[in-house]
Write an enzyme that holds these catalytic residues in place. Structure first.
Site, PDB file in Angstrom:
ATOM      1  N   LYS A 113       0.841  -1.202   0.000  1.00  0.00           N
ATOM      2  CA  LYS A 113       0.000   0.000   0.000  1.00  0.00           C
ATOM      3  C   LYS A 113       0.875   1.250   0.000  1.00  0.00           C
ATOM      4  O   LYS A 113       0.651   2.194  -0.771  1.00  0.00           O
ATOM      5  CB  LYS A 113      -0.910  -0.010   1.233  1.00  0.00           C
ATOM      6  CG  LYS A 113      -1.732   1.275   1.460  1.00  0.00           C
ATOM      7  CD  LYS A 113      -2.888   1.383   0.501  1.00  0.00           C
ATOM      8  CE  LYS A 113      -3.997   2.303   1.020  1.00  0.00           C
ATOM      9  NZ  LYS A 113      -3.618   3.680   1.272  1.00  0.00           N
ATOM     10  N   HIS A 137     -11.129  35.523  13.938  1.00  0.00           N
ATOM     11  CA  HIS A 137     -10.075  35.164  14.890  1.00  0.00           C
ATOM     12  C   HIS A 137     -10.739  34.466  16.080  1.00  0.00           C
ATOM     13  O   HIS A 137     -11.366  35.120  16.919  1.00  0.00           O
ATOM     14  CB  HIS A 137      -9.302  36.407  15.312  1.00  0.00           C
ATOM     15  CG  HIS A 137      -8.822  37.204  14.133  1.00  0.00           C
ATOM     16  ND1 HIS A 137      -7.833  36.750  13.283  1.00  0.00           N
ATOM     17  CD2 HIS A 137      -9.232  38.394  13.626  1.00  0.00           C
ATOM     18  CE1 HIS A 137      -7.640  37.627  12.314  1.00  0.00           C
ATOM     19  NE2 HIS A 137      -8.481  38.634  12.498  1.00  0.00           N
ATOM     20  N   HIS A 188      -9.152  17.370  21.917  1.00  0.00           N
ATOM     21  CA  HIS A 188      -9.720  17.241  20.570  1.00  0.00           C
ATOM     22  C   HIS A 188     -10.810  16.185  20.669  1.00  0.00           C
ATOM     23  O   HIS A 188     -10.590  14.997  20.446  1.00  0.00           O
ATOM     24  CB  HIS A 188      -8.641  16.818  19.573  1.00  0.00           C
ATOM     25  CG  HIS A 188      -9.175  16.515  18.202  1.00  0.00           C
ATOM     26  ND1 HIS A 188      -9.933  17.397  17.487  1.00  0.00           N
ATOM     27  CD2 HIS A 188      -9.064  15.398  17.429  1.00  0.00           C
ATOM     28  CE1 HIS A 188     -10.261  16.858  16.319  1.00  0.00           C
ATOM     29  NE2 HIS A 188      -9.746  15.632  16.271  1.00  0.00           N
TER      30      HIS A 188
END
EC number: 1.1.1.27
Length: 314
Positions: free
Chosen positions: A42, A171, A178
């Site tokens: 792969k 901003h 996470h």
């Protein structure tokens, strides 16, 4: 490492890794790009395919299928290998399975003599960045996770859609894990040069209820995407590219990466998403912004969840 030649090694040629690889070749960020995967065929196929894109790129990149030995001369090793998140599965559900995989990978990389910077993207990214730091023995500044860079980008994009302003002029930051306990730093959001709170007071077209819904969509974005297409990879691929450029180009840019805290925000011994200055040495410094009382409580909760989840795998 050859003088003036940047080498990046990617470990893991799944959807996230290959999206990042395509970004790297497309923008010609490094002169050498090496793909490593337990599935060598792969990795070789991806390297061949990427090589054929090089003539269309702004500058040449030498791409090949390599091994952990190639990490010896690498400036940056990016790890995206690991089991992916399944529908209905949280990032923290992956911790034990991927921590075991990571320990083996990091040991193999360090056995090569690697002395560069690690950038981690595999979930749960904050915990696996900590595992990488512990296993590698490298200084904390040179072990970095993608953190909440993607979450912050999603946040800016969705706020930009709401205010009809380009995301580059929004901003705004997401900090924390996470994952499900991340939080928006509303107290420091600005639209152009105008503070968010000032904008809300001046224009009743906008309201906090809408903004709260936007954050929920940011937090749950991965779940929505995974339900529809099985995985997320374009956004994180671009996020990793952005962090890579900040490091290799010595930018001193501020990005919300997963960085090690040792007293900042009142927390210690944890990797978590916070605004940090990135350059050729890794994390130059962590920017400690003043949080509201509610933001502090939510950040502390995020830290606690990470520490509790991390304890069994260390």
């Amino acid at each position: 490492m050859k003088k003036g030649i940047n080498r990046v090694v990617l470990v893991g040629t799944g959807a996230v890794g290959c999206s990042y690889a395509y970004c790297m070749i497309n923008q010609a960020v490094a002169e050498e790009f090496v793909l490593v995967d337990v599935n060598e065929a792969k990795a070789e196929g991806e390297a061949m395919d990427l090589s054929h894109a090089v003539p269309f790129a702004p500058a040449p990149t030498r791409v090949w299928k390599g091994s952990y030995e190639d990490c010896k001369d690498a400036d940056l090793v990016v790890i995206t290998a690991g089991l992916p998140q399944k529908p209905g599965e949280t990032r923290l559900d992956l911790v034990e399975k991927n921590a075991k995989i990571f320990k083996q990978i990091v040991r193999s990389i360090m056995d090569s003599g690697f002395d560069g910077i690690f950038l981690i993207a595999t979930n749960p990214v904050d915990i696996l960045t900590y595992v990488t730091w512990k296993e590698s023995g490298l200084p904390k500044e040179r072990v970095i996770g993608s953190g909440t860079t993607l979450d912050s980008a999603r946040f800016r994009y969705m706020l930009g859609e709401y205010f009809d302003i380009g995301p580059h002029n929004i901003h705004a930051y997401i900090i924390g894990e996470h994952g499900d306990t991340e939080l928006p730093v509303w107290s420091h959001v600005s639209v152009g040069i105008q503070k968010l709170q000032t904008l809300l007071e001046k224009d009743n077209t906008y309201n906090q209820e809408d903004l709260d819904k936007i954050f929920i969509n940011v937090r749950d974005a991965a779940y929505h995407i995974i339900e529809r297409k099985g995985a997320t990879y374009y956004g994180i691929g671009m996020s990793l590219l952005r962090v890579t450029k900040a490091i290799l180009n010595d930018e001193n840019s501020v990005l919300t990466v997963s960085a090690y805290l040792e007293g900042q925000y009142g927390q210690k011994d944890v990797y978590i998403g916070v605004p940090a200055v990135l350059n050729r040495g890794g994390v130059r410094e962590i920017l400690e912004v003043e949080l509201s009382e509610d933001e502090e409580l939510k950040f502390d909760h995020s830290v606690q969840v990470l520490k509790e989840t991390m304890a069994p795998v260390l």
